[in-house]
Write an enzyme that holds these catalytic residues in place. Sequence first.
Site, PDB file in Angstrom:
ATOM      1  CD  GLU A  17     -21.370  24.518   6.827  1.00  5.74           C
ATOM      2  OE1 GLU A  17     -22.412  24.172   6.256  1.00  5.74           O
ATOM      3  OE2 GLU A  17     -21.230  25.631   7.363  1.00  5.74           O
ATOM      4  CE  LYS A  43     -12.501  31.106   6.002  1.00  2.81           C
ATOM      5  NZ  LYS A  43     -12.603  29.693   5.741  1.00  2.81           N
ATOM      6  N   GLY A  80     -23.496  29.342  -2.535  1.00  4.24           N
ATOM      7  CA  GLY A  80     -24.278  29.776  -1.370  1.00  4.24           C
ATOM      8  C   GLY A  80     -23.490  29.428  -0.136  1.00  4.24           C
ATOM      9  CB  CYS A 133     -17.974  30.594   4.226  1.00  4.85           C
ATOM     10  SG  CYS A 133     -17.944  29.871   5.868  1.00  4.85           S
ATOM     11  CE  LYS A 184     -19.999  22.294   1.819  1.00  6.16           C
ATOM     12  NZ  LYS A 184     -18.591  22.565   1.867  1.00  6.16           N
TER      13      LYS A 184
END
Length: 395
Positions: A154, A206, A259, A262, A323
């Site tokens: 993101e 992943k 945080g 994910c 973030k």
Amino acid sequence: MIGTGYVGLVSGTCFAEMGNHVTCVDIDKEKIEKLKEGVIPIFEPGLEPMVVRNVKNKNLFFTTNLPEAIKKSDIVFIAVGTPMGEDGSADLQYVLAVAKEIGETMQKPLIVVDKSTVPVGTGDKVKSVIQKELDKRGVDLTFDVVSNPEFLKEGAAIDDFMKPDRVVIGAESEHAFKMMKELYSPFFRTHDRFITMDIRSAEMTKYAANTMLATKISFMNEVANICERVGADVNNVRVGIGSDSRIGYSFIYPGCGYGGSCFPKDVKALKRIAEQHGYTPQLIEAVEDVNDRQKLVVANKIIKKYGEDLTGKTFAVWGLAFKPQTDDMREAPAIYIIKELVKRGAKIQAYDPKAIEEAKGFYLKGVDVDYKESKYEALKGADAMVLLTEWKEIY
Ligand SMILES: NC(=O)c1ccc[n+]([C@@H]2O[C@H](COP(=O)([O-])OP(=O)(O)OC[C@H]3O[C@@H](n4cnc5c(N)ncnc54)[C@H](O)[C@@H]3O)[C@@H](O)[C@H]2O)c1
């Protein structure tokens, strides 16, 4: 593209940008209506103009009608959420509900791609749910299940998707590998970076990637805590170790803990996967424990300086998002730190370039926070400033 969240909307839009016809489906009617009008529900740099352009070019469509979307498609991506379940494992109810709907409605052979982050073995579950529905209908249709985990970040999602480090594809048939390679080849102009493997290994890749990154963060936070006690400067140490190419500079910044949507859930999910298979994942448990403790390090520093009772004290908080470059506040350390300070009577004046609405409406709803329009307004009358997100404009 089923599920029009951070991953579905970005992936769908980027596939459309490459000339594919993409229909993004969501059960959230309001979200779909807004998207049809060109209103983007999330903040992601570069996303809005790309959505608008592709809607105008008739490459990108939005609907709540899943059967209609499936009817028009050769490849169906599942990109719905896999939130943390009560026991820490990934909650697969949304993924399996979509698989059921696919089985109930598909009219022709399909490639069903799981893009959501899911535990090892989910590919088999998706396959059996779809097959069960086809059997109920008494129709004989072939379909492939593929695992194609998403690695976008993101805040840099468009760039990550358009220029991926790698595309991992887990599949069982040559046809599925071929179709997926064809779909992704425009993203690799110079040389391809496909990594093909079996479905289970792709699913595991992943979780292993995210847990490795979370491990680097927790390790560095631990080093920072030790540095503080021995009189060393962790930022010097960071540069010192980052120059070793085996270690590298990324993900070794000390801070107030990881945080986001994910890392916390994926670390927990991998821990549960291990436990369910009779293995105690000691290192992964420690990564999580260190992070939980780290989230309160900043609050504890404040308490140490100003005392247990913070009544009458005002703190300026710069940064709420987990973030920079996103409005996402899922599991953001700011939530925990602000609640801890408010609980002790402190007054909070907060500023974030993008996440204030998220905080007000959801993550800090009901918590007494005075939101400010600028970083300097937040500072007025404050006893101390607490910097929680390294946005360029405030760091
Ligand atoms: N956010 C990230 O940075 C990121 C990165 C890589 C992988 N992932 C993984 O991708 C998956 C999706 O994450 P996200 O952040 O995009 O989630 P999100 O919560 O932002 O979006 C999920 C969307 O799915 C929709 N949905 C739920 N059930 C549905 C159904 N039956 N039919 C249609 N739509 C439905 C929801 O309404 C929501 O809009 C997760 O497994 C996540 O772990 C996320």
